[in-house]
Design an enzyme around this catalytic site. Sequence first.
Site, PDB file in Angstrom:
ATOM      1  N   SER A 156     -19.892 -36.739 -39.570  1.00  0.00           N
ATOM      2  CA  SER A 156     -19.677 -37.165 -38.254  1.00  0.00           C
ATOM      3  C   SER A 156     -20.578 -38.226 -37.743  1.00  0.00           C
ATOM      4  O   SER A 156     -20.451 -39.485 -38.205  1.00  0.00           O
ATOM      5  CB  SER A 156     -20.024 -35.984 -37.144  1.00  0.00           C
ATOM      6  N   GLU A 247     -12.125 -39.323 -41.099  1.00  0.00           N
ATOM      7  CA  GLU A 247     -11.919 -37.928 -40.345  1.00  0.00           C
ATOM      8  C   GLU A 247     -12.236 -38.310 -38.594  1.00  0.00           C
ATOM      9  O   GLU A 247     -12.940 -39.265 -38.526  1.00  0.00           O
ATOM     10  CB  GLU A 247     -12.398 -36.781 -40.727  1.00  0.00           C
ATOM     11  N   HIS A 320     -14.577 -32.018 -39.414  1.00  0.00           N
ATOM     12  CA  HIS A 320     -14.847 -30.758 -38.219  1.00  0.00           C
ATOM     13  C   HIS A 320     -14.005 -29.531 -38.561  1.00  0.00           C
ATOM     14  O   HIS A 320     -13.461 -29.166 -37.718  1.00  0.00           O
ATOM     15  CB  HIS A 320     -14.704 -31.533 -36.870  1.00  0.00           C
TER      16      HIS A 320
END
Length: 346
Positions: A156, A247, A320
């Site tokens: 992230s 992502e 995630h």
Amino acid sequence: MRRSGAIWTCSPRVDPAHNTVYVASRDASTTIETECADVARTRRARLMRRPTIPVGARVALVAPSGPLRGEADLQRAQENARACGWVPVVGAHVLERDGYLAGVDGHRLADLNAALTDDAIDAVWCARGGYGAMRILEHVDYAALRRRPKPIIGYSDVTALHAAVGTRCEVVTFHGPTARASLTAFSRTSLEGALSSGDSCGTAANADTLRSGRARGRLVGGNLAILCALAGTPYAPDYGDAILVVEDVNEAVYRIDRMLTQLRLAGSLSTCRGIVFGQFTDIPTDAPEESLGARALEGVLAEVAAALDVPCIAGAPIGHVADQWTIPLGADAELDADERALRILE
């Protein structure tokens, strides 16, 4: 120039202590120093050092981005480290909070740099993502990591650190679970494999082939929003001859479309050899643009693969999600889109 809790400079620096580019040998035994121009644009990272850690390694738990929820998150992070056979070492400021940040910039930076400079620390495991790692990139002690490479683990917002370290140090970093996560057996097995030089990926059984073919290249990428935020900065990753891994979470389809288009128009993706799209989770459906007519995410991703004319899969266990691969960013890999497989080659 300084503001309360922030570290601001009047102009960006390539490295706080050096005006050089370092091209490292595969075995980390030598470092070649060359003159610095524009780091992000003038070189191609080739020989990336992949650090590993053994059972009993001392692993620093730091929070360079967003804050932990409290002691329970920290306890879980320590338990995760111990379950992997490592010794957790908690950063001095890891439980601090400054709004959406895990403490002021200086404290988050201090914990990270303390872990990088301490030879008794074998790895750095980021406790959480969120936002904030970009704010400290100018002052990270990259020289310490060049001198003594050690794994940096997280995903992230930690993408900012992965990109900067790849650009500055040519050290493989690990896009994997944050320390506070509830590790599934799948995620733990992949993480431990990655940190012991194993193949932490494999066949993505639930992925889709968007464009057939095989490709070999360095693994580059992470969170799409952070990659876009880094574009145009000296901390942006080098996408040359890369297999792009990407992502995101909480992004509407039109925003994913826009971010991928931005990277494509900027020329960042023009020399990529393949794409592995991970998970795009919690996609909101109530955005005003979506009310005018929705588009399928798979169609948007397929358009990118077609425009670049490279092998591509979508839906790999990256991002995630509970079950996720740990990706050794900077390592060489092979993508077989027809088999929906990603194999680490080193």
